[in-house]
Design a protein around this motif. Structure first.
Motif, mmCIF file in Angstrom:
data_model
loop_
_atom_site.group_PDB
_atom_site.id
_atom_site.type_symbol
_atom_site.label_atom_id
_atom_site.label_comp_id
_atom_site.label_asym_id
_atom_site.label_seq_id
_atom_site.Cartn_x
_atom_site.Cartn_y
_atom_site.Cartn_z
ATOM 1 N N GLU A 212 0.830 -1.405 0.112
ATOM 2 C CA GLU A 212 0.124 0.050 -0.014
ATOM 3 C C GLU A 212 0.900 1.332 -0.035
ATOM 4 O OE1 GLU A 212 -3.477 2.325 -0.050
ATOM 5 O OE2 GLU A 212 -3.120 0.275 -0.431
ATOM 6 N N GLY A 213 1.824 1.209 0.796
ATOM 7 C CA GLY A 213 2.891 2.526 0.824
ATOM 8 C C GLY A 213 2.909 2.703 2.244
ATOM 9 N N SER A 214 4.204 2.570 2.744
ATOM 10 C CA SER A 214 4.662 2.694 4.184
ATOM 11 C C SER A 214 6.103 3.197 4.329
ATOM 12 C CB SER A 214 3.935 1.742 5.212
ATOM 13 O OG SER A 214 4.833 0.622 4.867
ATOM 14 N N VAL A 215 6.592 3.733 5.390
ATOM 15 C CA VAL A 215 7.949 4.125 5.440
ATOM 16 C C VAL A 215 8.292 2.920 6.298
ATOM 17 C CG1 VAL A 215 9.576 5.645 6.706
ATOM 18 C CG2 VAL A 215 7.457 6.515 5.439
ATOM 19 N N VAL A 216 9.360 2.126 5.754
ATOM 20 C CA VAL A 216 9.868 0.753 6.384
ATOM 21 C C VAL A 216 11.420 1.021 6.498
ATOM 22 C CG1 VAL A 216 10.125 -1.698 5.962
ATOM 23 C CG2 VAL A 216 8.419 -0.237 5.059
ATOM 24 N N ASN A 217 11.947 0.596 7.932
ATOM 25 C CA ASN A 217 13.310 0.741 7.961
ATOM 26 C C ASN A 217 13.786 -0.458 7.593
ATOM 27 O OD1 ASN A 217 13.390 3.292 9.512
ATOM 28 N ND2 ASN A 217 12.442 2.149 11.316
ATOM 29 N N VAL A 231 20.260 1.188 9.524
ATOM 30 C CA VAL A 231 19.029 1.085 8.759
ATOM 31 C C VAL A 231 18.752 2.417 8.032
ATOM 32 C CG1 VAL A 231 18.287 -0.848 10.372
ATOM 33 C CG2 VAL A 231 17.604 1.630 10.874
ATOM 34 N N VAL A 232 18.038 2.214 7.084
ATOM 35 C CA VAL A 232 17.704 3.429 6.288
ATOM 36 C C VAL A 232 15.963 3.520 6.180
ATOM 37 C CG1 VAL A 232 19.641 3.921 5.156
ATOM 38 C CG2 VAL A 232 17.927 2.257 4.213
ATOM 39 N N PRO A 233 15.248 4.346 6.350
ATOM 40 C CA PRO A 233 13.869 4.460 5.936
ATOM 41 C C PRO A 233 13.702 4.617 4.487
ATOM 42 C CG PRO A 233 14.659 6.747 6.462
ATOM 43 C CD PRO A 233 15.702 5.834 6.693
ATOM 44 N N ILE A 234 12.682 3.666 4.023
ATOM 45 C CA ILE A 234 12.371 3.637 2.623
ATOM 46 C C ILE A 234 10.783 3.667 2.660
ATOM 47 C CG2 ILE A 234 12.217 2.225 0.525
ATOM 48 C CD1 ILE A 234 14.943 1.123 1.021
ATOM 49 N N ASN A 235 10.412 4.777 1.646
ATOM 50 C CA ASN A 235 8.893 5.147 1.695
ATOM 51 C C ASN A 235 8.469 4.005 0.535
ATOM 52 O OD1 ASN A 235 6.387 5.855 1.016
ATOM 53 N ND2 ASN A 235 6.809 8.013 1.839
ATOM 54 N N THR A 236 7.561 3.152 0.635
ATOM 55 C CA THR A 236 6.986 2.461 -0.383
ATOM 56 C C THR A 236 5.874 2.800 -1.457
ATOM 57 O OG1 THR A 236 5.751 1.202 0.895
ATOM 58 C CG2 THR A 236 8.005 0.377 0.972
ATOM 59 N N LYS A 237 5.542 3.961 -1.339
ATOM 60 C CA LYS A 237 4.396 4.480 -1.929
ATOM 61 C C LYS A 237 4.523 4.620 -3.271
ATOM 62 C CE LYS A 237 4.914 9.402 -1.398
ATOM 63 N NZ LYS A 237 4.635 10.907 -0.923
ATOM 64 N N ASN A 238 5.656 4.536 -3.662
ATOM 65 C CA ASN A 238 5.813 4.992 -5.080
ATOM 66 C C ASN A 238 6.539 3.614 -5.727
ATOM 67 O OD1 ASN A 238 4.733 7.500 -5.308
ATOM 68 N ND2 ASN A 238 6.690 8.526 -4.699
ATOM 69 N N ILE A 239 6.852 2.604 -4.896
ATOM 70 C CA ILE A 239 7.688 1.433 -5.643
ATOM 71 C C ILE A 239 6.412 0.679 -6.127
ATOM 72 C CG2 ILE A 239 8.827 -0.712 -4.965
ATOM 73 C CD1 ILE A 239 10.149 0.859 -2.550
ATOM 74 N N LEU A 240 6.633 0.381 -7.300
ATOM 75 C CA LEU A 240 5.799 -0.816 -8.146
ATOM 76 C C LEU A 240 5.997 -1.937 -7.802
ATOM 77 C CD1 LEU A 240 3.528 -0.852 -10.216
ATOM 78 C CD2 LEU A 240 5.149 -1.132 -11.884
ATOM 79 N N PHE A 241 4.997 -2.687 -7.067
ATOM 80 C CA PHE A 241 4.839 -4.213 -6.724
ATOM 81 C C PHE A 241 4.439 -4.837 -7.974
ATOM 82 C CE2 PHE A 241 6.030 -2.269 -2.868
ATOM 83 C CZ PHE A 241 6.955 -2.937 -2.316
ATOM 84 N N ILE A 242 5.044 -5.873 -8.562
ATOM 85 C CA ILE A 242 4.208 -6.780 -9.438
ATOM 86 C C ILE A 242 4.401 -8.176 -8.676
ATOM 87 C CG2 ILE A 242 4.716 -7.919 -11.876
ATOM 88 C CD1 ILE A 242 5.982 -5.149 -12.676
#
Length: 414
Positions: A212-217, A231-242
């Motif tokens: 869905e999109g969240s900030v993941v460490n 660790v680095v925070p990554i926001n997944t809201k713009n990552i395309l999951f197939i």
């Protein structure tokens, strides 16, 4: 508070160490910290660039759906409807990232992840890899079989992003624009009768937040997980999951819905060989996926469903010979580097394709068949002096015999 150094005290910028006599402005902060106008301008430029990188993608440089599909045609044989659907889907996804958002804007385009359904060896993984190559974005493949719910032995779902970060050379901004392909997604379907399913519903639940999109460490690749600072925070809201899977048995679920129960002497019974499973899968609906074991929340985060056709004999022959990276072309190039010419008879190619169909491995099984056929030839050719020709015949494939070499009678160009 502005410091101009009018008394005897020399004030310096805490960032560039320039004294107040060499700058136009020196602004004081708490605890004796100062910053000059030059450093303020530099910080402003950095923030402006970061904001541009995070919110804007150059839509003019983004390949159009037709261009994406034409490039896919060079690597993937068949699957025309799937290629069109995926071309539009990835174009819309990255066009969405290029949207200039304003406070007055009342339309927010949501992310649309993709679910690919098709038999093994039909090109699901290859098409996802090729899309990432066309768009020049980081790409990562994860096997859903290796994922487990947090607290169990195996990879946590957050580790899905570790491979993506590695692919982006630890560049978080690039990783946040990448593509993640989760293979064998049907293997985490909920198993009926199990009260604690560590490889099924629990993993689906854990995947929801990153889809869905969240900030993941995310642990920095190469660091130890115990070191919480790495660790680095990554926001997944713009990552395309197939997500992709074969979904064996889904066709029966669809048939139950479309045809209903057929009982009695008048019921039509079809053998598996007579059924066109690919045609049945094209009628898939979200409810069918729910009955097959996926939870509603998970299906809801994969709104674009793409089905792949099973590859027939002609399609497999084309895969062997036509794409840019066709296997026959690869072996011919390898043989050419040793001064040999490699020729495949048409009937031999058809037998190779037929064997892959019998193995039910699709295009994925072609390489192992060719490796078996070519093993002895590629062992002998490097030690043979002079130019040679190797012709793969129907009998070589049928009887599993080593192909014969003969001297090349062609005259070398002067």
């Amino acid at each position: 508070m502005l410091k101009f150094g009018r008394d005897d005290t020399i004030y310096k910028c805490s960032f560039c160490s320039k004294p107040d006599t060499q700058v136009n402005r020196l602004i004081a902060g708490p605890n004796g910290v100062y910053i000059c106008d030059n450093c303020i301008k530099l910080c402003s430029e950095i923030l402006d660039n970061d904001e541009k990188d995070e919110s804007f993608v150059d839509a003019e440089k983004l390949p159009k759906p037709k261009s994406i599909c034409e490039t896919l045609d060079q690597y993937i044989i068949g699957q025309d409807e799937a290629k069109k659907t995926l071309s539009v889907a990835v174009y819309n996804h990255y066009k969405r990232l290029g949207q200039k958002t304003t406070k007055k804007s009342d339309v927010e385009i949501q992310k649309s992840n993709i679910l690919m359904i098709g038999p093994t060896g039909s090109g699901k993984t290859l098409i996802a890899q090729t899309l990432a190559k066309i768009l020049n974005v980081p790409f990562a493949i994860v096997d859903a079989n290796s994922l487990t719910e947090a607290g169990y032995v195996g990879e946590d779902v957050e580790d899905v992003l570790v491979s993506l970060l590695q692919s982006a050379n630890n560049d978080v901004i690039r990783a946040e624009r990448g593509i993640v392909y989760i293979d064998e997604i049907d293997k985490i379907a909920r198993k009926p009768g199990m009260t604690r399913d560590i490889s099924g519903e629990g993993v689906q639940q854990a995947l929801l937040k990153i889809l869905e999109g969240s900030v993941v460490n995310v642990p920095v690749p190469g660091s130890h997980r115990q070191q919480l600072s790495e660790v680095v925070p990554i926001n997944t809201k713009n990552i395309l999951f197939i997500c992709g899977g074969a979904f064996n048995g889904l066709d029966k679920v669809i048939e139950e819905r479309t045809k209903g129960g057929q009982l009695g002497f008048g019921a039509k019974v079809e053998s598996d060989s007579e059924k066109d499973i690919s045609k049945t899968l094209k009628e898939v609906l979200p409810d069918d996926l729910l009955k097959d074991g996926l939870i509603p929340e998970f299906v809801g985060r994969l709104p674009i469903i793409v089905t792949f056709d099973a590859l027939d004999e002609n399609a497999l022959v084309d895969i062997l010979t036509k794409p840019k990276n066709a296997l026959v072309k690869q072996y011919q190039k390898l043989m050419e580097m040793d001064g040999a010419k490699l020729v495949f008879e048409d009937d031999a190619l058809k037998l190779i394709a037929r064997e892959a169909i019998q193995r039910k491995t699709g295009a994925r099984g072609l390489r192992s068949i060719l490796e078996r056929i070519m093993r002895n030839v590629m062992f002998e050719v490097p030690s043979v002096s002079g130019k040679t020709v190797c012709t793969i015949t129907k009998e070589d494939v049928l009887h599993n015999r080593p192909p014969k070499l003969r001297a090349d009678s062609r005259k070398s160009a002067s």
